[in-house]
Scaffold this motif. Sequence first.
Motif, PDB file in Angstrom:
ATOM      1  N   LEU A  95       0.805  -1.230   0.000  1.00  0.00           N
ATOM      2  CA  LEU A  95       0.000   0.000   0.000  1.00  0.00           C
ATOM      3  C   LEU A  95       0.831   1.270   0.000  1.00  0.00           C
ATOM      4  O   LEU A  95       0.434   2.274  -0.610  1.00  0.00           O
ATOM      5  N   HIS A  96       1.963   1.244   0.669  1.00  0.00           N
ATOM      6  CA  HIS A  96       2.728   2.479   0.827  1.00  0.00           C
ATOM      7  C   HIS A  96       3.066   3.151  -0.499  1.00  0.00           C
ATOM      8  O   HIS A  96       2.864   4.373  -0.647  1.00  0.00           O
ATOM      9  N   PRO A  97       3.558   2.430  -1.485  1.00  0.00           N
ATOM     10  CA  PRO A  97       3.904   3.111  -2.749  1.00  0.00           C
ATOM     11  C   PRO A  97       2.702   3.599  -3.542  1.00  0.00           C
ATOM     12  O   PRO A  97       2.869   4.368  -4.498  1.00  0.00           O
ATOM     13  N   THR A  98       1.489   3.184  -3.193  1.00  0.00           N
ATOM     14  CA  THR A  98       0.302   3.648  -3.925  1.00  0.00           C
ATOM     15  C   THR A  98      -0.132   5.046  -3.494  1.00  0.00           C
ATOM     16  O   THR A  98      -0.997   5.639  -4.137  1.00  0.00           O
ATOM     17  N   GLY A  99       0.430   5.546  -2.399  1.00  0.00           N
ATOM     18  CA  GLY A  99       0.033   6.850  -1.893  1.00  0.00           C
ATOM     19  C   GLY A  99      -1.148   6.817  -0.936  1.00  0.00           C
ATOM     20  O   GLY A  99      -1.509   7.844  -0.367  1.00  0.00           O
ATOM     21  N   ARG A 100      -1.736   5.647  -0.734  1.00  0.00           N
ATOM     22  CA  ARG A 100      -2.863   5.549   0.199  1.00  0.00           C
ATOM     23  C   ARG A 100      -2.411   5.652   1.646  1.00  0.00           C
ATOM     24  O   ARG A 100      -3.189   6.042   2.510  1.00  0.00           O
ATOM     25  N   ILE A 101      -1.167   5.253   1.895  1.00  0.00           N
ATOM     26  CA  ILE A 101      -0.578   5.339   3.228  1.00  0.00           C
ATOM     27  C   ILE A 101       0.582   6.327   3.163  1.00  0.00           C
ATOM     28  O   ILE A 101       1.589   6.058   2.513  1.00  0.00           O
ATOM     29  N   GLU A 102       0.421   7.472   3.822  1.00  0.00           N
ATOM     30  CA  GLU A 102       1.450   8.506   3.742  1.00  0.00           C
ATOM     31  C   GLU A 102       2.528   8.368   4.804  1.00  0.00           C
ATOM     32  O   GLU A 102       3.655   8.840   4.628  1.00  0.00           O
ATOM     33  N   ARG A 103       2.190   7.757   5.915  1.00  0.00           N
ATOM     34  CA  ARG A 103       3.139   7.701   7.011  1.00  0.00           C
ATOM     35  C   ARG A 103       3.912   6.398   6.975  1.00  0.00           C
ATOM     36  O   ARG A 103       3.367   5.316   7.208  1.00  0.00           O
ATOM     37  N   GLY A 104       5.193   6.492   6.671  1.00  0.00           N
ATOM     38  CA  GLY A 104       6.030   5.310   6.583  1.00  0.00           C
ATOM     39  C   GLY A 104       6.620   4.921   7.928  1.00  0.00           C
ATOM     40  O   GLY A 104       6.741   5.746   8.837  1.00  0.00           O
ATOM     41  N   GLY A 105       6.974   3.651   8.044  1.00  0.00           N
ATOM     42  CA  GLY A 105       7.671   3.181   9.232  1.00  0.00           C
ATOM     43  C   GLY A 105       6.805   2.853  10.423  1.00  0.00           C
ATOM     44  O   GLY A 105       7.318   2.484  11.477  1.00  0.00           O
ATOM     45  N   LEU A 106       5.472   2.969  10.280  1.00  0.00           N
ATOM     46  CA  LEU A 106       4.571   2.693  11.390  1.00  0.00           C
ATOM     47  C   LEU A 106       3.495   1.719  10.935  1.00  0.00           C
ATOM     48  O   LEU A 106       2.960   1.835   9.831  1.00  0.00           O
ATOM     49  N   LEU A 107       3.167   0.790  11.807  1.00  0.00           N
ATOM     50  CA  LEU A 107       2.194  -0.238  11.461  1.00  0.00           C
ATOM     51  C   LEU A 107       1.395  -0.606  12.702  1.00  0.00           C
ATOM     52  O   LEU A 107       1.962  -0.871  13.764  1.00  0.00           O
ATOM     53  N   ALA A 108       0.075  -0.603  12.576  1.00  0.00           N
ATOM     54  CA  ALA A 108      -0.806  -1.054  13.656  1.00  0.00           C
ATOM     55  C   ALA A 108      -1.540  -2.301  13.172  1.00  0.00           C
ATOM     56  O   ALA A 108      -2.028  -2.338  12.040  1.00  0.00           O
ATOM     57  N   ALA A 127      11.074   0.969  11.814  1.00  0.00           N
ATOM     58  CA  ALA A 127      12.470   1.400  11.712  1.00  0.00           C
ATOM     59  C   ALA A 127      13.250   1.030  12.966  1.00  0.00           C
ATOM     60  O   ALA A 127      14.379   0.533  12.894  1.00  0.00           O
ATOM     61  N   GLN A 128      12.641   1.265  14.132  1.00  0.00           N
ATOM     62  CA  GLN A 128      13.317   0.986  15.401  1.00  0.00           C
ATOM     63  C   GLN A 128      13.100  -0.449  15.873  1.00  0.00           C
ATOM     64  O   GLN A 128      13.678  -0.876  16.863  1.00  0.00           O
ATOM     65  N   ARG A 266      13.749  -2.809  -2.827  1.00  0.00           N
ATOM     66  CA  ARG A 266      14.170  -1.453  -3.218  1.00  0.00           C
ATOM     67  C   ARG A 266      14.413  -0.541  -2.027  1.00  0.00           C
ATOM     68  O   ARG A 266      15.390   0.200  -1.994  1.00  0.00           O
ATOM     69  N   ARG A 267      13.502  -0.598  -1.031  1.00  0.00           N
ATOM     70  CA  ARG A 267      13.548   0.413   0.006  1.00  0.00           C
ATOM     71  C   ARG A 267      13.458  -0.117   1.438  1.00  0.00           C
ATOM     72  O   ARG A 267      13.422   0.670   2.386  1.00  0.00           O
TER      73      ARG A 267
END
Length: 270
Positions: A95-108, A127-128, A266-267
């Motif tokens: 989802l992240h690369p589609t732009g639907r999720i703007e906040r990276g590095g966090l997951l609930a 990340a941490q 890639r990332r």
Amino acid sequence: MRQFLTLLTCCVGALVGLAGCQSAPLAYAAPHQAARSPAPAPLPDSLRLTPVPAVAELPDTLRQAIGQLHRDLGPAAAALRPAVLEQACVGYLTLHPTGRIERGGLLAVADMDLPNTTERLWVIDLAQRRVLHRSLVAHGQGSGHLRARRFSNAEKSACTSLGFYRTSGTYGGIHGYSRRLQGLDKGQNMNAFDRYVVLHAADYASPEYVRQHGHLGYSRGCPALPPEQYKQIISTVQTGSLLLLSGPGLASRWLDGPAAGRRFARRGWR
């Protein structure tokens, strides 16, 4: 044995109707005396969890990375089933690369197949590699008693809806500080915004309620949070974060193993 009898009593307690999305808890009648029986009746809600299928065509490198992430999260994530974490990570990476999720590095992620007496919601800093929050979370009245077994996207179903969600803005609701949720899975949770399925506090989602009654109360479909933790959790999952409500029968176009593998190559988790 005392805990088993308490749980048995709660499971067979009568359900009463609830009104509104943030609704009142179920009534509870305490037993006069624990019944003695050499062979107790089976619980109406089985505690045997539903197996979670592995994500199809997931590259071994990513599956191994998710396994390492689970280990790095430590004891706070011990009850988070690896297959559920796998679903959440794949959805995040897709989802992240589609732009639907703007906040990276966090997951609930919430495993709604677990009993509602357990802390089945995790907020993870990818990340941490640490668990920021873990808490109880209620399911909808229509979804079941001790565990959520029925799921619906329909209005007035009072059910939890499975799938991936994007967190939206906050507002002051009936229960104070609340956060809107937007469903991202067509046919499973796309009505969440219109149904006002939101993150909010509820007394019936508290550890004290579990101590008194042996189970949580029920919402009209909202993933209700403990009053002691809701502000911190809602503040952490800022607008544009990803939330997964996982459970039996979850089907999502975002569980795309090959796409997730390419993104991770890639990332990483960024």
